[in-house]
Design an enzyme around this catalytic site. Structure first.
Site, short mmCIF file in Angstrom:
data_model
loop_
_atom_site.label_atom_id
_atom_site.label_comp_id
_atom_site.label_asym_id
_atom_site.label_seq_id
_atom_site.Cartn_x
_atom_site.Cartn_y
_atom_site.Cartn_z
CB SER A 1 -0.95 -0.04 1.20
OG SER A 1 -1.90 0.98 1.14
CG ASP B 1 -2.87 4.09 -1.31
OD1 ASP B 1 -3.64 4.00 -2.29
OD2 ASP B 1 -2.95 3.33 -0.33
CG ASP C 1 -6.21 0.74 -0.57
OD1 ASP C 1 -5.42 1.70 -0.55
OD2 ASP C 1 -6.21 -0.17 0.29
#
Length: 452
Positions: free
Chosen positions: A108, A245, A249
């Site tokens: 992430s 990012d 998400d």
């Protein structure tokens, strides 16, 4: 420590997160998620289980995803390799092709040396804690080891990106014609698909942070470094900026003047718009305890009920599923629109946010003014007994006094970290000075009373 955290397995690639661990985890996943009626029905039809695997562009994702795919195929699972795609794309594709489960290799918003493994169940939904625990336990047990024609195959998921783009465009209530959008893709998974989708939706697009080299993901760009996007929007004279990012998400935004529009403001804009067109189920928004008091005030003014959960998009999603709600998310930019997605989707959120500009003819600043952001001060108090937050009388009395002082003009929240000896002290007030004063006082009391 448990292997699974709040968002899958995450750690330094080739540190704790090795190829061997990825292989073993995939094999255990095949054992656990290969059970149940649907799996038995497929086998009865002579079919193997199918899994979708995708990754973000960080360099370690190449060997980790290869290990995951090897573990699945060696367990008799057919693998569709979707390549570099956002996490929400992987979740969508699992549901779209009715795969049995899927895996996303990504850390992430973390820096490039880290990586992670997220596992999705059938339908593209995140695993409940109990299933993650079963997978972790299965890593020490027997593996599935079919031979001959029973081993799985690994194939390229050739139209994965096209399927996802078509899905996103089909969700839009309005085209983006006439709007100039700057996209910051964080040198991440959205670098290819986000610009393509926004252009197909009708926007004029300027792109930054879309040259991934495997090592530059989240490096000074993306949703955690919004100053770069702000400068780019002002320099280009654009209408709005959208930041993702690393695995896309999340979505945060900036207006034409470069001012940040955070997840709370985005949820406020979308909630009001969805209520107007009858798409906000039970006129309810689900968010976490960290959402700004201004969001609660704005929703109350528009007749929208707010339900709060613990911090973490998985808890937001659980509550949304329980109540059948259509919108929820976090201040950080994880926004879940359950009509179209099973998880936070930064592209979906950004598209719908910009579509609201096009529909109303309002600027992003005008839309964001639906809520007034209360100044918020957050202090992390380290090396303390996090469990004492709920039991220490002096700490509790201090919180009660601060709460009474603020009345309806602010809010106090003390939250223990789930993974380290740390307590987060958060205070909101009508002025930054008052918020800082109260937060610093409470932090000093926590440090004194709960010191290890």
């Amino acid at each position: 420590m448990p292997l699974f955290g709040t968002d899958g397995v995450r750690g330094l690639a080739n540190g704790p997160l090795t190829a061997e661990l990825a292989l073993s985890l995939a094999q255990a996943t095949a054992v656990v998620l290969g059970q149940g009626r649907s799996a038995d029905a497929r086998r009865a039809e002579g079919k193997r289980l199918t899994a979708v695997v995708a990754r973000d562009p960080r360099i370690s994702g190449e060997f980790i995803s290869a290990a995951v795919e090897a573990g699945l195929a060696s367990s008799g699972v057919d693998v569709l390799d979707a390549g570099v795609l956002p996490t929400p794309a992987a979740a969508y594709l699992i549901a779209d092709i009715d795969a049995d489960f899927g895996v996303m290799v990504s850390a992430s918003h973390n820096p490039a040396p880290d990586n992670g493994i997220k596992i999705f169940a059938r339908g593209g939904v995140k695993l409940p804690d109990v299933v993650e625990q079963r997978i972790e336990a299965a890593m020490g047990g027997d593996k599935l080891q079919p031979t001959g024609a029973a081993v799985g195959r690994i194939r390229r998921f050739a139209d994965a990106e096209d399927r996802y783009v078509v899905h996103l465009l089909a969700s839009l209530p309005h085209s983006l014609d006439g709007l100039h959008v700057v996209l910051d893709c964080a040198h991440g998974a959205a670098s290819g698909v986000s610009p393509e989708t926004f252009r197909d939706a009708g926007a004029r697009v300027t792109v930054i942070g879309a040259d991934p080299d495997g090592l530059n993901i989240n490096d000074g760009v993306g949703s955690t470094y919004l100053n770069v996007l702000s400068e780019a929007v002002v320099a280009a004279g654009a209408d709005v900026g959208i930041a993702h990012d690393g695995d896309a998400d999340r979505c945060l935004a900036v207006d034409a003047a470069g001012n940040v529009v955070d997840g709370d403001q985005i949820m406020a804009i979308l909630a009001v718009a969805m209520k107007e067109r009858g798409a906000l189920v039970e006129d309810t928004l689900v968010t976490t305890v960290m959402s700004n008091l201004g969001l609660h005030r704005a929703m109350q003014a528009h007749g929208i009920r707010v339900e709060t959960t613990a911090v973490g998009d998985r808890y937001v999603l659980e509550r949304m599923n329980e109540g059948g709600y259509s919108l929820g998310g976090e201040q950080s930019g994880h926004v879940i629109m359950s009509e179209f997605a099973t998880t936070g989707d930064g592209l979906l959120t950004g598209l719908h946010l910009v579509a609201e500009m096009a529909r109303t003819g309002k600027t992003m600043a005008e839309l964001a003014s639906v809520m007034t952001v209360f100044p918020q001060v957050l202090i992390n108090v380290r090396d303390v007994d996090r469990d004492g937050v709920k039991t220490d009388e002096v700490v509790q009395d201090a919180v009660a006094q601060a709460t009474a002082r603020l009345g309806l003009t602010g809010r106090v929240l003390l939250r223990a970290s789930g993974t380290e000896p740390l307590v987060r002290v958060m205070v909101e007030a009508e002025s930054a000075e008052v918020a800082a004063e109260i937060a610093e006082g409470l932090a000093a009391i926590v440090a004194d009373r709960l010191a290890l």
